[in-house]
Design a protein around this motif. Sequence first.
Motif, PDB file in Angstrom:
ATOM      1  N   VAL A 159      -8.033   5.070  -4.621  1.00  0.00           N
ATOM      2  CA  VAL A 159      -6.810   4.438  -5.124  1.00  0.00           C
ATOM      3  C   VAL A 159      -6.207   3.534  -4.047  1.00  0.00           C
ATOM      4  O   VAL A 159      -5.809   2.390  -4.318  1.00  0.00           O
ATOM      5  N   VAL A 160      -6.138   4.025  -2.812  1.00  0.00           N
ATOM      6  CA  VAL A 160      -5.600   3.219  -1.713  1.00  0.00           C
ATOM      7  C   VAL A 160      -6.469   1.987  -1.474  1.00  0.00           C
ATOM      8  O   VAL A 160      -5.949   0.885  -1.245  1.00  0.00           O
ATOM      9  N   THR A 161      -7.778   2.155  -1.546  1.00  0.00           N
ATOM     10  CA  THR A 161      -8.694   1.029  -1.324  1.00  0.00           C
ATOM     11  C   THR A 161      -8.498  -0.056  -2.368  1.00  0.00           C
ATOM     12  O   THR A 161      -8.419  -1.249  -2.038  1.00  0.00           O
ATOM     13  N   VAL A 162      -8.421   0.340  -3.631  1.00  0.00           N
ATOM     14  CA  VAL A 162      -8.213  -0.638  -4.706  1.00  0.00           C
ATOM     15  C   VAL A 162      -6.870  -1.345  -4.536  1.00  0.00           C
ATOM     16  O   VAL A 162      -6.769  -2.577  -4.682  1.00  0.00           O
ATOM     17  N   ALA A 163      -5.831  -0.579  -4.219  1.00  0.00           N
ATOM     18  CA  ALA A 163      -4.509  -1.175  -4.018  1.00  0.00           C
ATOM     19  C   ALA A 163      -4.519  -2.156  -2.852  1.00  0.00           C
ATOM     20  O   ALA A 163      -3.888  -3.226  -2.915  1.00  0.00           O
ATOM     21  N   LEU A 164      -5.242  -1.824  -1.792  1.00  0.00           N
ATOM     22  CA  LEU A 164      -5.304  -2.689  -0.616  1.00  0.00           C
ATOM     23  C   LEU A 164      -6.078  -3.973  -0.894  1.00  0.00           C
ATOM     24  O   LEU A 164      -5.589  -5.078  -0.642  1.00  0.00           O
TER      25      LEU A 164
ATOM     26  N   VAL B 153       0.837  -1.206   0.000  1.00  0.00           N
ATOM     27  CA  VAL B 153       0.000   0.000   0.000  1.00  0.00           C
ATOM     28  C   VAL B 153       0.870   1.254   0.000  1.00  0.00           C
ATOM     29  O   VAL B 153       0.568   2.247  -0.692  1.00  0.00           O
ATOM     30  N   ALA B 154       1.969   1.232   0.738  1.00  0.00           N
ATOM     31  CA  ALA B 154       2.879   2.377   0.774  1.00  0.00           C
ATOM     32  C   ALA B 154       3.477   2.645  -0.599  1.00  0.00           C
ATOM     33  O   ALA B 154       3.566   3.802  -1.045  1.00  0.00           O
ATOM     34  N   LEU B 155       3.898   1.585  -1.306  1.00  0.00           N
ATOM     35  CA  LEU B 155       4.465   1.763  -2.645  1.00  0.00           C
ATOM     36  C   LEU B 155       3.422   2.335  -3.613  1.00  0.00           C
ATOM     37  O   LEU B 155       3.732   3.217  -4.428  1.00  0.00           O
TER      38      LEU B 155
ATOM     39  N   ARG C 199      -3.495  -7.055  -0.155  1.00  0.00           N
ATOM     40  CA  ARG C 199      -4.021  -8.174   0.628  1.00  0.00           C
ATOM     41  C   ARG C 199      -3.832  -9.510  -0.090  1.00  0.00           C
ATOM     42  O   ARG C 199      -3.321 -10.469   0.517  1.00  0.00           O
ATOM     43  N   PRO C 200      -4.195  -9.635  -1.382  1.00  0.00           N
ATOM     44  CA  PRO C 200      -3.963 -10.915  -2.066  1.00  0.00           C
ATOM     45  C   PRO C 200      -2.492 -11.318  -2.102  1.00  0.00           C
ATOM     46  O   PRO C 200      -2.161 -12.498  -1.910  1.00  0.00           O
ATOM     47  N   LEU C 201      -1.580 -10.358  -2.350  1.00  0.00           N
ATOM     48  CA  LEU C 201      -0.159 -10.687  -2.374  1.00  0.00           C
ATOM     49  C   LEU C 201       0.308 -11.217  -1.019  1.00  0.00           C
ATOM     50  O   LEU C 201       1.037 -12.209  -0.943  1.00  0.00           O
ATOM     51  N   ALA C 202      -0.099 -10.548   0.056  1.00  0.00           N
ATOM     52  CA  ALA C 202       0.315 -10.965   1.396  1.00  0.00           C
ATOM     53  C   ALA C 202      -0.217 -12.354   1.729  1.00  0.00           C
ATOM     54  O   ALA C 202       0.520 -13.213   2.249  1.00  0.00           O
ATOM     55  N   VAL C 203      -1.494 -12.598   1.442  1.00  0.00           N
ATOM     56  CA  VAL C 203      -2.103 -13.891   1.764  1.00  0.00           C
ATOM     57  C   VAL C 203      -1.476 -15.013   0.940  1.00  0.00           C
ATOM     58  O   VAL C 203      -1.136 -16.079   1.473  1.00  0.00           O
ATOM     59  N   HIS C 204      -1.303 -14.781  -0.361  1.00  0.00           N
ATOM     60  CA  HIS C 204      -0.720 -15.818  -1.204  1.00  0.00           C
ATOM     61  C   HIS C 204       0.734 -16.108  -0.807  1.00  0.00           C
ATOM     62  O   HIS C 204       1.167 -17.263  -0.820  1.00  0.00           O
ATOM     63  N   ALA C 205       1.475 -15.069  -0.460  1.00  0.00           N
ATOM     64  CA  ALA C 205       2.870 -15.265  -0.070  1.00  0.00           C
ATOM     65  C   ALA C 205       2.990 -16.114   1.188  1.00  0.00           C
ATOM     66  O   ALA C 205       3.888 -16.960   1.301  1.00  0.00           O
ATOM     67  N   VAL C 206       2.090 -15.896   2.142  1.00  0.00           N
ATOM     68  CA  VAL C 206       2.143 -16.646   3.398  1.00  0.00           C
ATOM     69  C   VAL C 206       1.584 -18.059   3.225  1.00  0.00           C
ATOM     70  O   VAL C 206       2.224 -19.049   3.617  1.00  0.00           O
ATOM     71  N   LEU C 207       0.402 -18.178   2.647  1.00  0.00           N
ATOM     72  CA  LEU C 207      -0.257 -19.486   2.594  1.00  0.00           C
ATOM     73  C   LEU C 207       0.354 -20.425   1.569  1.00  0.00           C
ATOM     74  O   LEU C 207       0.151 -21.646   1.651  1.00  0.00           O
ATOM     75  N   ALA C 208       1.125 -19.878   0.616  1.00  0.00           N
ATOM     76  CA  ALA C 208       1.806 -20.754  -0.344  1.00  0.00           C
ATOM     77  C   ALA C 208       2.808 -21.657   0.360  1.00  0.00           C
ATOM     78  O   ALA C 208       3.071 -22.784  -0.090  1.00  0.00           O
TER      79      ALA C 208
END
Length: 490
Positions: A303-308, A108-110, A313-322
């Motif tokens: 814009v922040v909402t769409v990015a989040l 989100v920061a990026l 959120r999908p990147l974080a979840v996929h990175a962890v649960l993979a």
Amino acid sequence: MNAGFGVDVAVLLGGALLVIGVVASGLASQYRVPSLLLFLGLGMIVGDDGFALIRFDDAALAQNIAAVALLVILFEGGLTTDPTSFRRVGVPAGLLATAGVAVTAGVVALASRYLLGLEMETALLMGAVVSSTDAAAVFAALRGESLPRRTRWLLQLESGMNDPVAVMLTVGMVEVWRADPSGLDWATFVAAQLVGGVVVGVAVGLAARFLVTRFHAGFATSFGVLTLAIAGVSYGLAALLGASGFLAVYLTGVVLATERRPVRGVLTFHEGLAATAQASLFLLLGLLVFPSALAGDLGTALVVTVALVFVARPLAVHAVLACFRVPWRQTVLVSWAGLRGAVPVVMATIPLTAGHPDGSLVFDVAFVVVVVSVALQAPTVAPLARRLGLAADDPTAVAAEIVPVDALDADVVEVTLPAEARVVGSTLREVPLPDNARISVVVRDHVTFVPDGHTVLTAHDRLLVVFPHGFDLTDLDLWTFGADDRPDLE
């Protein structure tokens, strides 16, 4: 002469608003409208930009009230968390609550930096504020929904444990603006918050469990008040020691819930308190926001909402649960069900009350993120689960709800028979219950009757079992499944 008090009008108005909100929520639930959104809208209508019935712009007071409300919500969430879930999904949930929050904040920061041109410090602050899922929103959305057990556990544990990381990131970025903390300062702060929160939460929970098991009969009539006081002690002690009070109070609830008999007797009390806290919190946040001020920041907020919602959120979840080989359908559902609620707005009051130059922008963006999450994501979690083919698991263990009868030193347990139970298809004469236990009532297809020895048990029967205090509930598992047939919840 006047015998009134200065608070009289406020009590009347507050009570009237809660009555209106609860009634409206009951009506709206028929149309799948989130009740929390109604309370939020009600606060905006009666606030300064609405009918101006209530003038409220004290962010510091709102922050303090919100902290107490979140304490109540998290403690109730801990009491209703199945202790088995920590063994089954504790590691992935813990990583989602820590590494997942950090990844979400970073992405989100990026997006805020390179799509919106915000200063990097402000962009990181923005990401920190909206990075955690919200226990109030998640618990409210999951209550009554049919989701797979492991998915439900994962979402509940994550939302109960990730607030401290969001608090740390938010406070840390405010301190970066105020001063220049060193790496050692960051490490000390993080360790104190996480480790201290765990230690205090578990320690107070164990002490509380010892107290209620030894002396429960002596204060049965005030047990609800006692457990609420325990929550206050856990939060306050952790905060006093520089640890995370939110993490501590959640874990205290989880540990205390392992003592099933006394805790089950006050769950309704705490569920009512949590529902009231949720409603009051969203009503308060609705009063605090100024809709007219949102217009100028609406583009940034979207814009922040769409990015989040669709990237971070999908990147974080996929990175962890993979790392745990979680099926992609469950990963998608966990990603979408990571609801934002009151916590991001409460986090946004930290830079606002600190006087940060972009504090108002961060608050407005957090508010829009919450509205979109509650309005768009919450009502679509269950439909998405059905679309992905993730129906709720058929119960594979005895689902027992305990109601202590202290005056008679007995327990009344409601047991739901799963389809896999060995007793299904047998008569009560063929499969008698363990000694001293009796089935007093059977509920089948909304019909209630008193069974006898010729009654044939069927799948999904709800049995009302009465037995003396001290009866081992594992005997019901053995009666239901047999010694070698009890299913594994994996």
